[in-house]
Design a protein around this motif. Structure first.
Motif, PDB file in Angstrom:
ATOM      1  N   ARG A   1      -3.181 -11.784  -9.860  1.00  0.00           N
ATOM      2  CA  ARG A   1      -3.751 -11.828  -8.847  1.00  0.00           C
ATOM      3  C   ARG A   1      -4.425 -12.685  -7.442  1.00  0.00           C
ATOM      4  O   ARG A   1      -4.951 -12.933  -6.772  1.00  0.00           O
ATOM      5  CB  ARG A   1      -5.313 -10.983  -9.733  1.00  0.00           C
ATOM      6  CG  ARG A   1      -4.755  -9.304  -9.990  1.00  0.00           C
ATOM      7  CD  ARG A   1      -6.178  -8.601 -10.308  1.00  0.00           C
ATOM      8  NE  ARG A   1      -7.478  -9.726 -10.977  1.00  0.00           N
ATOM      9  CZ  ARG A   1      -7.305  -9.102 -12.336  1.00  0.00           C
ATOM     10  NH1 ARG A   1      -6.434  -8.874 -12.846  1.00  0.00           N
ATOM     11  NH2 ARG A   1      -8.472  -9.721 -13.220  1.00  0.00           N
TER      12      ARG A   1
ATOM     13  N   ARG B   1       3.529  -4.823  -0.962  1.00  0.00           N
ATOM     14  CA  ARG B   1       1.994  -4.723  -1.257  1.00  0.00           C
ATOM     15  C   ARG B   1       1.090  -4.826  -1.896  1.00  0.00           C
ATOM     16  O   ARG B   1      -0.021  -4.806  -1.285  1.00  0.00           O
ATOM     17  CB  ARG B   1       2.910  -3.428  -1.966  1.00  0.00           C
ATOM     18  CG  ARG B   1       3.237  -2.319  -2.089  1.00  0.00           C
ATOM     19  CD  ARG B   1       4.291  -1.371  -2.584  1.00  0.00           C
ATOM     20  NE  ARG B   1       5.851  -0.484  -2.276  1.00  0.00           N
ATOM     21  CZ  ARG B   1       4.678   0.767  -1.788  1.00  0.00           C
ATOM     22  NH1 ARG B   1       2.882   1.219  -1.761  1.00  0.00           N
ATOM     23  NH2 ARG B   1       5.286   1.775  -1.621  1.00  0.00           N
ATOM     24  N   GLU B   2       1.081  -6.340  -2.497  1.00  0.00           N
ATOM     25  CA  GLU B   2       0.080  -7.387  -2.310  1.00  0.00           C
ATOM     26  C   GLU B   2      -0.177  -7.769  -0.679  1.00  0.00           C
ATOM     27  O   GLU B   2      -1.856  -8.490  -0.600  1.00  0.00           O
ATOM     28  CB  GLU B   2       0.026  -8.239  -3.558  1.00  0.00           C
ATOM     29  CG  GLU B   2      -1.030  -9.193  -4.164  1.00  0.00           C
ATOM     30  CD  GLU B   2      -1.889  -8.258  -3.890  1.00  0.00           C
ATOM     31  OE1 GLU B   2      -3.094  -8.959  -4.128  1.00  0.00           O
ATOM     32  OE2 GLU B   2      -2.206  -7.441  -5.002  1.00  0.00           O
TER      33      GLU B   2
ATOM     34  N   ARG C   1      -1.908  -5.546   0.965  1.00  0.00           N
ATOM     35  CA  ARG C   1      -3.407  -5.059   0.313  1.00  0.00           C
ATOM     36  C   ARG C   1      -4.618  -6.159   0.599  1.00  0.00           C
ATOM     37  O   ARG C   1      -5.686  -6.333   1.922  1.00  0.00           O
ATOM     38  CB  ARG C   1      -3.506  -5.405  -0.936  1.00  0.00           C
ATOM     39  CG  ARG C   1      -4.937  -4.472  -1.238  1.00  0.00           C
ATOM     40  CD  ARG C   1      -4.888  -5.231  -3.221  1.00  0.00           C
ATOM     41  NE  ARG C   1      -4.655  -5.929  -3.681  1.00  0.00           N
ATOM     42  CZ  ARG C   1      -5.845  -7.455  -3.197  1.00  0.00           C
ATOM     43  NH1 ARG C   1      -6.721  -6.413  -3.195  1.00  0.00           N
ATOM     44  NH2 ARG C   1      -5.897  -8.413  -4.081  1.00  0.00           N
ATOM     45  N   ARG C   2      -4.085  -7.617   1.026  1.00  0.00           N
ATOM     46  CA  ARG C   2      -4.966  -9.120   1.355  1.00  0.00           C
ATOM     47  C   ARG C   2      -4.709  -8.743   2.905  1.00  0.00           C
ATOM     48  O   ARG C   2      -5.888  -9.482   3.584  1.00  0.00           O
ATOM     49  CB  ARG C   2      -4.654  -9.989   0.769  1.00  0.00           C
ATOM     50  CG  ARG C   2      -4.798 -10.177  -0.879  1.00  0.00           C
ATOM     51  CD  ARG C   2      -4.042 -11.432  -1.889  1.00  0.00           C
ATOM     52  NE  ARG C   2      -3.710 -11.891  -2.683  1.00  0.00           N
ATOM     53  CZ  ARG C   2      -3.794 -12.059  -3.239  1.00  0.00           C
ATOM     54  NH1 ARG C   2      -4.350 -13.153  -3.206  1.00  0.00           N
ATOM     55  NH2 ARG C   2      -3.727 -12.499  -4.976  1.00  0.00           N
TER      56      ARG C   2
ATOM     57  N   ALA D   1      -5.121  -6.437   4.863  1.00  0.00           N
ATOM     58  CA  ALA D   1      -5.975  -5.553   5.420  1.00  0.00           C
ATOM     59  C   ALA D   1      -7.418  -6.032   5.224  1.00  0.00           C
ATOM     60  O   ALA D   1      -8.326  -5.742   5.773  1.00  0.00           O
ATOM     61  CB  ALA D   1      -5.529  -3.670   4.475  1.00  0.00           C
ATOM     62  N   LYS D   2      -7.498  -6.595   4.200  1.00  0.00           N
ATOM     63  CA  LYS D   2      -8.886  -6.980   3.346  1.00  0.00           C
ATOM     64  C   LYS D   2      -9.532  -8.592   4.196  1.00  0.00           C
ATOM     65  O   LYS D   2     -10.132  -8.463   4.947  1.00  0.00           O
ATOM     66  CB  LYS D   2      -8.832  -7.535   2.151  1.00  0.00           C
ATOM     67  CG  LYS D   2     -10.505  -7.585   1.842  1.00  0.00           C
ATOM     68  CD  LYS D   2     -10.443  -8.348  -0.130  1.00  0.00           C
ATOM     69  CE  LYS D   2     -11.583  -8.147  -0.917  1.00  0.00           C
ATOM     70  NZ  LYS D   2     -11.198  -8.096  -2.388  1.00  0.00           N
TER      71      LYS D   2
ATOM     72  N   PRO E   1      -1.800   0.179   5.501  1.00  0.00           N
ATOM     73  CA  PRO E   1      -1.238  -0.794   4.532  1.00  0.00           C
ATOM     74  C   PRO E   1      -2.062  -0.699   2.466  1.00  0.00           C
ATOM     75  O   PRO E   1      -1.064  -0.874   1.829  1.00  0.00           O
ATOM     76  CB  PRO E   1      -2.140  -1.592   4.642  1.00  0.00           C
ATOM     77  CG  PRO E   1      -4.049  -1.077   5.498  1.00  0.00           C
ATOM     78  CD  PRO E   1      -3.463  -0.180   6.340  1.00  0.00           C
ATOM     79  N   ASP E   2      -2.522   0.061   2.394  1.00  0.00           N
ATOM     80  CA  ASP E   2      -2.663   1.165   1.103  1.00  0.00           C
ATOM     81  C   ASP E   2      -1.606   1.983   0.581  1.00  0.00           C
ATOM     82  O   ASP E   2      -1.487   2.238  -0.204  1.00  0.00           O
ATOM     83  CB  ASP E   2      -3.968   1.520   0.879  1.00  0.00           C
ATOM     84  CG  ASP E   2      -4.351   2.578   1.064  1.00  0.00           C
ATOM     85  OD1 ASP E   2      -4.356   2.661   2.673  1.00  0.00           O
ATOM     86  OD2 ASP E   2      -5.175   3.301   1.679  1.00  0.00           O
ATOM     87  N   ASP E   3      -0.972   2.271   2.195  1.00  0.00           N
ATOM     88  CA  ASP E   3       0.358   3.174   1.432  1.00  0.00           C
ATOM     89  C   ASP E   3       1.197   3.230   2.566  1.00  0.00           C
ATOM     90  O   ASP E   3       1.611   3.990   3.854  1.00  0.00           O
ATOM     91  CB  ASP E   3      -0.506   4.749   1.539  1.00  0.00           C
ATOM     92  CG  ASP E   3       0.588   5.814   1.732  1.00  0.00           C
ATOM     93  OD1 ASP E   3       1.332   6.197   0.940  1.00  0.00           O
ATOM     94  OD2 ASP E   3       0.593   6.266   2.196  1.00  0.00           O
TER      95      ASP E   3
END
Length: 208
Positions: free
Chosen positions: A20, A115-116, A119-120, A122-123, A197-199
């Motif tokens: 992670r 994908r990771e 996710r990062r 977007a955060k 971003p999560d999809d």
């Protein structure tokens, strides 16, 4: 009665937590050249080329674009382009070259890392824009060009067939079929659209 202290977690329990913190992806983007390594470290993307490491803060990302590109001497490649707010860009694809005529698909590794990364981003950069496909003007031009080529080859094959040039007609038809095989995914995958971003679209961001 005294309580026995719980045993410390073994190293075998750590890989998931470590993963992670630092995801990695590597590719040789060209038939001749050096490999490029990408690593996610917290809120930054590290890009290593020829021993030089550039650290790019993810909060500086203004746009992420996923697309598909055809290759004449290799399988079609999935492509990610990051644009930062200072104008810099970072590009990586799902293809890694081993030699001039040997390119390996890395869809699973590419999709897992991408994908990771999404996710990062977007955060870290909620203002970033997430787009799939090519911009509308470019996609429209590609679509018109692809249809024009296929129609022209089909018309040519039909005309030479009518005058009895069977071998030439068959050759034109084969070229047309190869053109469809190359151009159809280029048009289909690159249709412009936004995504969450999560999809992300699975055709451009395979699930690893």
């Amino acid at each position: 009665m005294s309580r026995k202290p719980e045993p410390a977690p073994s190293d075998a329990a750590l890989p998931d937590a470590a993963a992670r913190e630092a995801f990695a992806y590597a590719q040789a983007p060209r038939p001749v050249g050096f490999p490029v390594a990408f690593r996610l470290k917290g809120k930054a993307l590290e890009v290593e080329r020829m021993g030089r490491v550039d650290r790019l803060p993810l909060e500086r990302v203004s746009e992420v674009r996923l697309s598909y590109e055809a290759r004449s001497l290799a399988p079609g490649a999935l492509r990610t382009k990051l644009r930062l707010d200072d104008g810099r860009t970072v590009v990586f694809t799902s293809i890694s070259f081993r030699s001039m005529f040997d390119a390996r698909r890395q869809d699973a590794e590419y999709g897992r890392f991408l994908r990771e990364l999404l996710r990062r981003i977007a955060k870290a950069a909620p203002q970033a824009r997430f787009a799939a496909g090519r911009p509308w003007p470019i996609w429209a031009l590609i679509s018109v060009f692809a249809v024009a080529i296929v129609v022209a080859l089909a018309y040519f094959a039909w005309q030479v067939w009518l005058v009895g040039e069977t071998a030439i007609a068959i050759a034109a038809a084969v070229i047309g079929l190869v053109g469809v095989w190359q151009l159809e995914p280029l048009v289909r995958h690159n249709k412009p659209r936004a995504f969450a971003p999560d999809d992300p679209p699975e055709t451009l961001a395979p699930k690893g």
